[in-house]
Motif scaffolding. Structure first.
Motif, PDB file in Angstrom:
ATOM      1  N   PHE A  73      38.571  50.054  50.036  1.00  0.00           N
ATOM      2  CA  PHE A  73      37.979  48.750  49.761  1.00  0.00           C
ATOM      3  C   PHE A  73      36.466  48.814  49.641  1.00  0.00           C
ATOM      4  CE2 PHE A  73      42.119  48.132  51.591  1.00  0.00           C
ATOM      5  CZ  PHE A  73      42.701  47.325  50.613  1.00  0.00           C
ATOM      6  N   GLU A  74      35.857  49.761  50.329  1.00  0.00           N
ATOM      7  CA  GLU A  74      34.425  49.967  50.146  1.00  0.00           C
ATOM      8  C   GLU A  74      34.127  50.423  48.719  1.00  0.00           C
ATOM      9  OE1 GLU A  74      30.789  52.684  52.024  1.00  0.00           O
ATOM     10  OE2 GLU A  74      32.705  52.505  53.077  1.00  0.00           O
ATOM     11  N   VAL A  75      35.011  51.276  48.174  1.00  0.00           N
ATOM     12  CA  VAL A  75      34.834  51.743  46.802  1.00  0.00           C
ATOM     13  C   VAL A  75      35.057  50.603  45.815  1.00  0.00           C
ATOM     14  CG1 VAL A  75      35.747  53.311  45.038  1.00  0.00           C
ATOM     15  CG2 VAL A  75      35.457  54.107  47.392  1.00  0.00           C
ATOM     16  N   LEU A  76      36.093  49.798  46.052  1.00  0.00           N
ATOM     17  CA  LEU A  76      36.364  48.663  45.169  1.00  0.00           C
ATOM     18  C   LEU A  76      35.190  47.696  45.150  1.00  0.00           C
ATOM     19  CD1 LEU A  76      40.094  47.934  46.109  1.00  0.00           C
ATOM     20  CD2 LEU A  76      39.249  49.075  44.051  1.00  0.00           C
ATOM     21  N   ALA A  77      34.593  47.462  46.328  1.00  0.00           N
ATOM     22  CA  ALA A  77      33.442  46.559  46.405  1.00  0.00           C
ATOM     23  C   ALA A  77      32.242  47.144  45.677  1.00  0.00           C
ATOM     24  CB  ALA A  77      33.097  46.293  47.872  1.00  0.00           C
ATOM     25  N   GLU A  78      32.019  48.431  45.845  1.00  0.00           N
ATOM     26  CA  GLU A  78      30.890  49.103  45.190  1.00  0.00           C
ATOM     27  C   GLU A  78      31.013  49.013  43.671  1.00  0.00           C
ATOM     28  OE1 GLU A  78      29.578  53.696  44.364  1.00  0.00           O
ATOM     29  OE2 GLU A  78      30.537  53.226  46.275  1.00  0.00           O
ATOM     30  N   LEU A  79      32.224  49.202  43.164  1.00  0.00           N
ATOM     31  CA  LEU A  79      32.440  49.191  41.721  1.00  0.00           C
ATOM     32  C   LEU A  79      32.548  47.779  41.156  1.00  0.00           C
ATOM     33  CD1 LEU A  79      35.148  52.030  41.485  1.00  0.00           C
ATOM     34  CD2 LEU A  79      32.700  52.225  41.018  1.00  0.00           C
ATOM     35  N   ALA A 122      41.088  43.754  42.222  1.00  0.00           N
ATOM     36  CA  ALA A 122      42.269  44.427  42.748  1.00  0.00           C
ATOM     37  C   ALA A 122      43.191  43.432  43.424  1.00  0.00           C
ATOM     38  CB  ALA A 122      41.860  45.519  43.744  1.00  0.00           C
ATOM     39  N   VAL A 123      44.470  43.791  43.447  1.00  0.00           N
ATOM     40  CA  VAL A 123      45.462  43.083  44.255  1.00  0.00           C
ATOM     41  C   VAL A 123      46.128  44.097  45.158  1.00  0.00           C
ATOM     42  CG1 VAL A 123      47.669  41.863  44.248  1.00  0.00           C
ATOM     43  CG2 VAL A 123      45.896  41.203  42.631  1.00  0.00           C
ATOM     44  N   VAL A 124      46.119  43.814  46.446  1.00  0.00           N
ATOM     45  CA  VAL A 124      46.758  44.677  47.434  1.00  0.00           C
ATOM     46  C   VAL A 124      48.208  44.235  47.605  1.00  0.00           C
ATOM     47  CG1 VAL A 124      46.711  45.515  49.801  1.00  0.00           C
ATOM     48  CG2 VAL A 124      44.577  45.013  48.613  1.00  0.00           C
ATOM     49  N   ILE A 125      49.111  45.178  47.494  1.00  0.00           N
ATOM     50  CA  ILE A 125      50.529  44.902  47.714  1.00  0.00           C
ATOM     51  C   ILE A 125      50.830  45.293  49.154  1.00  0.00           C
ATOM     52  CG2 ILE A 125      52.880  45.400  46.970  1.00  0.00           C
ATOM     53  CD1 ILE A 125      51.743  46.113  44.220  1.00  0.00           C
ATOM     54  N   GLU A 140      36.153  42.996  54.075  1.00  0.00           N
ATOM     55  CA  GLU A 140      36.101  42.074  52.937  1.00  0.00           C
ATOM     56  C   GLU A 140      35.138  40.929  53.222  1.00  0.00           C
ATOM     57  OE1 GLU A 140      39.085  39.164  50.382  1.00  0.00           O
ATOM     58  OE2 GLU A 140      39.890  40.548  51.850  1.00  0.00           O
ATOM     59  N   ALA A 141      35.223  40.356  54.440  1.00  0.00           N
ATOM     60  CA  ALA A 141      34.355  39.235  54.777  1.00  0.00           C
ATOM     61  C   ALA A 141      32.891  39.655  54.773  1.00  0.00           C
ATOM     62  CB  ALA A 141      34.740  38.681  56.147  1.00  0.00           C
ATOM     63  N   GLU A 142      32.627  40.845  55.311  1.00  0.00           N
ATOM     64  CA  GLU A 142      31.255  41.340  55.324  1.00  0.00           C
ATOM     65  C   GLU A 142      30.733  41.533  53.905  1.00  0.00           C
ATOM     66  OE1 GLU A 142      31.542  44.859  57.575  1.00  0.00           O
ATOM     67  OE2 GLU A 142      31.874  43.838  59.484  1.00  0.00           O
ATOM     68  N   SER A 143      31.592  42.029  53.019  1.00  0.00           N
ATOM     69  CA  SER A 143      31.165  42.256  51.638  1.00  0.00           C
ATOM     70  C   SER A 143      30.799  40.944  50.966  1.00  0.00           C
ATOM     71  CB  SER A 143      32.285  42.953  50.861  1.00  0.00           C
ATOM     72  OG  SER A 143      31.933  43.076  49.510  1.00  0.00           O
ATOM     73  N   VAL A 186      39.387  40.919  45.858  1.00  0.00           N
ATOM     74  CA  VAL A 186      40.690  41.449  46.223  1.00  0.00           C
ATOM     75  C   VAL A 186      41.616  40.318  46.628  1.00  0.00           C
ATOM     76  CG1 VAL A 186      41.969  42.919  47.821  1.00  0.00           C
ATOM     77  CG2 VAL A 186      39.765  43.679  46.944  1.00  0.00           C
ATOM     78  N   SER A 187      42.739  40.195  45.939  1.00  0.00           N
ATOM     79  CA  SER A 187      43.827  39.327  46.368  1.00  0.00           C
ATOM     80  C   SER A 187      44.861  40.192  47.076  1.00  0.00           C
ATOM     81  CB  SER A 187      44.460  38.621  45.178  1.00  0.00           C
ATOM     82  OG  SER A 187      43.577  37.678  44.608  1.00  0.00           O
ATOM     83  N   GLN A 188      45.761  39.553  47.802  1.00  0.00           N
ATOM     84  CA  GLN A 188      46.847  40.308  48.408  1.00  0.00           C
ATOM     85  C   GLN A 188      48.148  39.533  48.330  1.00  0.00           C
ATOM     86  OE1 GLN A 188      46.948  40.711  52.768  1.00  0.00           O
ATOM     87  NE2 GLN A 188      45.062  39.532  52.875  1.00  0.00           N
ATOM     88  N   VAL A 189      49.226  40.274  48.141  1.00  0.00           N
ATOM     89  CA  VAL A 189      50.575  39.724  48.167  1.00  0.00           C
ATOM     90  C   VAL A 189      51.326  40.503  49.239  1.00  0.00           C
ATOM     91  CG1 VAL A 189      52.689  39.308  46.867  1.00  0.00           C
ATOM     92  CG2 VAL A 189      50.479  39.154  45.711  1.00  0.00           C
ATOM     93  N   TRP A 190      51.836  39.803  50.245  1.00  0.00           N
ATOM     94  CA  TRP A 190      52.409  40.513  51.375  1.00  0.00           C
ATOM     95  C   TRP A 190      53.692  39.838  51.853  1.00  0.00           C
ATOM     96  CZ3 TRP A 190      52.604  38.634  56.595  1.00  0.00           C
ATOM     97  CH2 TRP A 190      52.098  37.335  56.749  1.00  0.00           C
ATOM     98  N   ALA A 191      54.476  40.601  52.596  1.00  0.00           N
ATOM     99  CA  ALA A 191      55.689  40.088  53.239  1.00  0.00           C
ATOM    100  C   ALA A 191      55.611  40.428  54.722  1.00  0.00           C
ATOM    101  CB  ALA A 191      56.935  40.706  52.601  1.00  0.00           C
TER     102      ALA A 191
END
Length: 357
Positions: free
Chosen positions: A143-149, A153-156, A167-170, A179-184
């Motif tokens: 996630f640090e890389v995703l934020a830098e770039l 993204a969507v996290v499954i 994420e909150a700090e970023s 980043v969105s997320q879809v979770w169960a």
């Protein structure tokens, strides 16, 4: 004479057919000023008739996106190749992407560092517009890389607490993490299994789990521990494996050789659960009379054994479809969201029975 079918239609072809310059065609097809409305409409109509589609490379160079999303698996290829969950997940992802004309760039790498490098390469080369991220980890470096770039993204799967804090700090620091997320709810699903086994009289339950660094493994392990404490089960525990058939069988043989063996085993992998039936048979143990067996995700393997394996059932195709749809929404400019998908539910089959006396 018609063009050979293997020759790709170009802007030059359209310009020659329309009797205009290539620059005029480019301006018309990219909806830019410089041509009259009548000429623009004529060029577009001709392009549609000829079946023209924009080059992905050209769109990327123009900053218009690649119409492709990335999916990188940092797992061993062997267990992945027979995983019903991931095959169905891919079907759902492809359904949603195909509906919008998007492609999928799929790679398998040997670890999180290689996955981060893949994201950097995909983004730098304009090969993807966003990525789908699977297997959230504890202290996840991705996630640090995703934020830098600034890579959408969507996290499954559910994020860990430390990841959510990252994420909150970023966001508070003006970061670019989208980043969105879809979770169960894996924890509730495990609780359902334990409660069902407890009602059948089982007090010695073993969980053959996946890799320890995966967030969903930890949620299942912690849920088992919590339910065991709540129900007073003194002999309920988890054993970490790599999801492979070999490690699943080895763990099964080990616990069945104990002086006081478990009466029920829950497997995080359907492949491991199927292999365990053979390990039990070699010790002349009957399923379910001597041992109850549960697989985490249902598959054709679970429904093909005798007895058929009890399993957690979910709409995995729908899970993948929803994740891809959320990523497309992000790419359309929508906000990052967290979506809880339907919880897996236990379907008891012939491999579950009352605990032996």
């Amino acid at each position: 004479m018609p063009r050979p079918p293997t020759q790709r239609l170009t802007i030059r072809d359209i310009a020659q057919r329309a009797g205009v310059s290539e620059s005029a065609v480019s301006l018309a097809l990219n909806d830019r000023p410089g041509v009259s409305p009548a000429t623009r409409e004529r060029i577009r109509r001709l392009a549609d008739q000829l079946g023209w589609r924009p080059s992905v490379a050209a769109r990327a160079l123009a900053g218009e996106g690649s119409a492709t999303v990335g999916l990188v698996f940092a797992r061993s290829i062997s267990p992945l190749g027979v995983s019903s969950f991931f095959l169905q997940l891919m079907v759902g992802i492809q359904e949603a992407l195909s509906h919008r004309g998007f492609g999928l760039l799929f790679q398998v790498v040997d670890g999180p560092d290689a996955e981060c490098a893949a994201y950097r390469r995909m983004w730098a080369e304009h090969r993807v517009d966003g990525v789908l991220v699977v297997d959230p980890r504890l202290d996840d470096p991705r996630f640090e890389v995703l934020a830098e770039l600034g890579l959408p993204a969507v996290v499954i799967g559910a994020l860990t607490r430390s990841t959510n804090e990252t994420e909150a700090e970023s966001e508070s620091d003006g970061g670019r993490l989208r980043v969105s997320q879809v979770w169960a709810d894996d924890a509730r699903a495990m609780a359902e299994i334990v409660d069902h086994l407890h009602e059948l009289g089982h007090r010695r339950i073993v969980h053959i789990a996946g890799p320890a660094e995966l967030a969903h493994t930890q949620r299942r392990v912690q849920s088992l521990r919590h339910e065991a404490e709540r129900l007073g089960l003194v002999d309920a525990r988890s054993i970490i494996t790599d999801y492979s058939e070999d490690e699943g069988v080895a763990a099964t043989v080990s616990v069945l050789a104990e002086r006081v063996r478990p009466t029920a085993i829950v497997y995080d992998s359907d492949v491991q659960a199927v292999a365990a039936l053979g390990a039990a048979a070699e010790r002349r143990l009957s399923v379910p009379d001597d041992l109850s067996v549960v697989a985490w995700d249902d598959s054709v393997l679970c429904r093909s054994t005798r007895p058929r394996l009890a399993a957690l059932v979910r709409d995995t195709v729908g899970f993948g479809r929803r994740a891809a749809e959320e990523l497309l929404d992000l790419l359309d400019g929508g906000p990052a969201v967290t979506t809880e998908f339907d919880r897996p539910h236990l379907v008891p089959r012939g491999s579950i029975g009352p605990a032996p006396a």
